[in-house]
Design a protein around this motif. Sequence first.
Motif, PDB file in Angstrom:
ATOM      1  N   LEU A 743     -70.334  43.529  58.308  1.00 49.68           N
ATOM      2  CA  LEU A 743     -69.104  44.055  57.711  1.00 49.68           C
ATOM      3  C   LEU A 743     -68.344  42.962  56.974  1.00 49.68           C
ATOM      4  O   LEU A 743     -67.578  43.245  56.045  1.00 49.68           O
ATOM      5  CB  LEU A 743     -68.228  44.673  58.792  1.00 49.68           C
ATOM      6  N   ASP A 744     -68.561  41.698  57.364  1.00 47.62           N
ATOM      7  CA  ASP A 744     -67.876  40.583  56.693  1.00 47.62           C
ATOM      8  C   ASP A 744     -68.449  40.301  55.308  1.00 47.62           C
ATOM      9  O   ASP A 744     -67.867  39.507  54.556  1.00 47.62           O
ATOM     10  CB  ASP A 744     -67.973  39.318  57.556  1.00 47.62           C
ATOM     11  N   ASP A 745     -69.577  40.904  54.985  1.00 48.99           N
ATOM     12  CA  ASP A 745     -70.177  40.688  53.673  1.00 48.99           C
ATOM     13  C   ASP A 745     -69.603  41.632  52.617  1.00 48.99           C
ATOM     14  O   ASP A 745     -70.118  41.708  51.496  1.00 48.99           O
ATOM     15  CB  ASP A 745     -71.696  40.880  53.738  1.00 48.99           C
ATOM     16  N   TYR A 746     -68.536  42.354  52.966  1.00 45.48           N
ATOM     17  CA  TYR A 746     -67.878  43.268  52.042  1.00 45.48           C
ATOM     18  C   TYR A 746     -66.423  42.847  51.868  1.00 45.48           C
ATOM     19  O   TYR A 746     -65.787  42.368  52.813  1.00 45.48           O
ATOM     20  CB  TYR A 746     -67.910  44.699  52.568  1.00 45.48           C
ATOM     21  N   THR A 747     -65.910  43.067  50.683  1.00 43.39           N
ATOM     22  CA  THR A 747     -64.501  42.799  50.399  1.00 43.39           C
ATOM     23  C   THR A 747     -63.790  44.131  50.157  1.00 43.39           C
ATOM     24  O   THR A 747     -64.176  44.893  49.254  1.00 43.39           O
ATOM     25  CB  THR A 747     -64.356  41.910  49.154  1.00 43.39           C
TER      26      THR A 747
END
Length: 983
Positions: A743-747
């Motif tokens: 989920l941290d790979d999305y902004t």
Amino acid sequence: MSVTTVASVTTRARATFLVALLVLLPGAALAQSSIAGLVTDETGAVLPGVTVEAASPALIEGVRSSTTDGQGRYAIVELRPGTYSVAFTLQGFREVVREGIRVTAGAAVPVNARLQVGAVEETVVVTGETPVVDVQQASQRQVLDREVLDFVPSNRTLNSAGMILPGLRMTGNMTGGLGNTTTQQYLVTRGKDRGQNSSLVDGIDTRMLRETGELSYNNFGAAQEVAIETNPISADTSGGGLKINMIPREGGNTWNGDVHFNGLDGSWQANNIDDELRSAGLRTPAGTEWAYEINPSLGGPIMRDRLWFFTSGRLNRAKLAPAGATFFEPNPVTGELEPGSRRGFNNTRLDNYSFRLTWQAALNHKIATYRDQWWRYQSHIGGNALDDWATVPGDYRPGWQFIWPTKYTFTASDRLLIEAGYARYTHHPTLFNPPPGVLQEPFTPEWYANTSRLDRDTGYETVARGNNCCWDTYTPSNVYTASITYVTGSHTLKTGVQGRWGFREAATEAHNGALQRRYQGGLPHSVSVAGRPDYSKQEINRDVGVYVQDQWTIDRLTVNAGVRVESFKGGIASTTSPGGRFVPERTIDGFTVFDFTDVLPRLSVVYDLFGDARTALKFSVGRFVETRGWVELNRDYNPISSASETRNWFDCDLIPGTSSCSGRMLPTDGDDIAQDNEIPPSTNPLFGFRGTLQPNPELDRPSSWDYSVGIQQEVAPGVSLTAAWYRTHEGNTWGTQDRGVTLDDYTPFQIPNPLGNGESITVYNLNPGVATGDRITVSSGINERSYNGFEVSGQARLPSGGIILGGWFADRKVSVLCETNDPNDLRFCDQSGNLHQELGAVSALPLLHEYKFVISHPLPWDFEGSLSLISYPGNGADGNVMWQNITYSVPASLFPAPAGRTVPVTIHLVPPGTNHLERWTQLDISLKRRFRMGNVEFLPSVDIYNLTNNNTVLSEVERYPAHGRPITLHPGRLMRLAFLMRF
């Protein structure tokens, strides 16, 4: 691809040994047609040793017999549908004969007898109504016999005949057989998809090896009865959906047959397009230019009491116009292609040839074989109001397609029955071939320039269809079955094995450019690219079920307890596929995808409340697993055939390795052709070399626990009412995760809901440089589905010869599908209203109600009238799609700089359960007149479908901003003339 531990091997070995041991035990045919009951004397004391004989012209051997056991009970199983007389004899008692007992497919008919002291030569003949309450089985079963099939207005397809029954829904409209350009539609029930259905011919599985439930196109004229079981809980049944068993006609000792003809002209169909539909963009109704069907059948003896035959042929042809289907024309202002004035028709045909042989090889040995061959053709398969009729829909060419089940029955004694069977289903069509002149020579300028074009604002597709075409498929399916039945009367036991194996191989070509161009707001938006051409092969190595089912009747209580062990193994075969525009030549080694073994207990209890076989309380519980097949293997796990994805496209030269325009001005910029330098590489570095999904080694097969509670009451002779509650909970539901993405790979960023309701929607953009494609299937601890259905229904066979069916059904299905690490999929993922509500709240889903009523009754002067009323909730025709969705492809202009849009994102705009289509109600009537000339009966008739000329929209575009545009429409009122001659 699966990992098996030593412990699991030991457990499976023990289960296999136990089942193998039980297979050697005798058993009872619990799902077979039977007559069973209790015999007592005048004082009510049970009488063991009574000889019971069931006689009927439906039996090639003429008579089947049994003897009452120590509790005075008997059972005669494996009876053909028909009318029987049952004789009870015992030394010192008067013989009792019950006449006019009607046996239908799969039913256990209770026939009790009370014997009086007297000479055997004295006979008491009793004529009365056949009992209508099954006091031995908890299944909800409806049987449509030849009389109902011939007299009630229907589509004359076996899989749609059951749409008149409460709780059963079609996957699409088939008004008079003309409601869709796809000639086959399917029944679903109780929230199950069609892949969970079981389709049988004379008790033998005839499904294709695909989990989507593809069924054969049976010849309607060859059916004696169609038994539809809506709550199959016995261990001799695999799936938890419908159990549809077609019993073929088999001739007899006398020549008999019929010829059916029906047809209509386009002028006999009403136009149901109104101003509201025209303003919504639907200009023409679903129409017919012509349609006809010729269906002759003939049966009789080759050798009396030894060898019977039955044969039937069918020509079924139509020229249909789907609602709104037209040849597109350029808009005089914009030049864009849009629906024109020339109507689009679809030439459709479905022809059958069928035969059946029934051979009484010896006194207790019978062999029956049935073959049904069909040829299906459609000139514009799947075409609708959004397609340019000249270039988009392809054709479905006739191929080699048939089913051929053969069954052997050995009646070893009046208590022991042995059965075995084998069936072959061969399916070899060629489909999705473009109209002449559309497909261009690969890698020529015309091939690049004439790719499919999809306007996401209007939903219009022009130039060509999608990114692939020209499928040639070959799918042989093999089925074997064997069972042993032992019957004592009060105790029965059945054990058996059912197995399937086969494969599917297909060659698929790339369509023009191997891609589809997609536009939004008049601007290039994205392309859907394909890893075509390809050759693929999927194998079903093992799909086996071994079962034991035990039945005990103790006084008024009958308990059915069973267990089924199912084992499935399937995977991808070794293949080599040629290279294409987006993939090189590829060779893969074969590998196993799924290897499952599951133990499935089943239990039902039936209580004869007053001991008179008129009131039965019923309860059932059972575990079922989802069907697996080649479609899923091909679509998700085959590295070759699953290679398809959506990528950015802005019709400009890109910076290599990115989705950003380079700024260089090239002659190809803005030329409306997707060149290689304008398409970014896949974010999946193994595109075309790794399947879309990989199975987790710890993957479990999705399963459900199904429950039912009900009561069935005979309220008058031949009249019964049923009230029931159905509950299903699906666990082990699969989800997907990409192991290389978190989920941290999305902004995240905010956009306004384009529907203008004031809502702000959180959208997530994948960060640049993140590799995707390492996606696995997991057994989710989050995902689940729950279903509740409520039924009140009744059926009656009136003394005057009339038939009445009807009822009310209401249901609700709630899904939780939040097992994902793509945050864009979390919006509305929990329909129960618990998880991720901050991304979009979901309110409680409503119950959806349906109503059915059917009556067929003799009228004065040898007329016969029939009426059928069905009323479905909007979106309720399919048991899994119960509301309208609205999706939105987020424009690239809304993604924040500097990264911009990395991959296209589609989001949901409205919560589940809030957007429904209008209720679909259809009234059909039929009027027939009997004429007799000797032994020949003539029945001319007129059938009128959709008498009220209802114009309900059946499907709409679900993409913003074209959402709400009608795609398919309920066909207008139409009249068919028919003629049936029987002899």
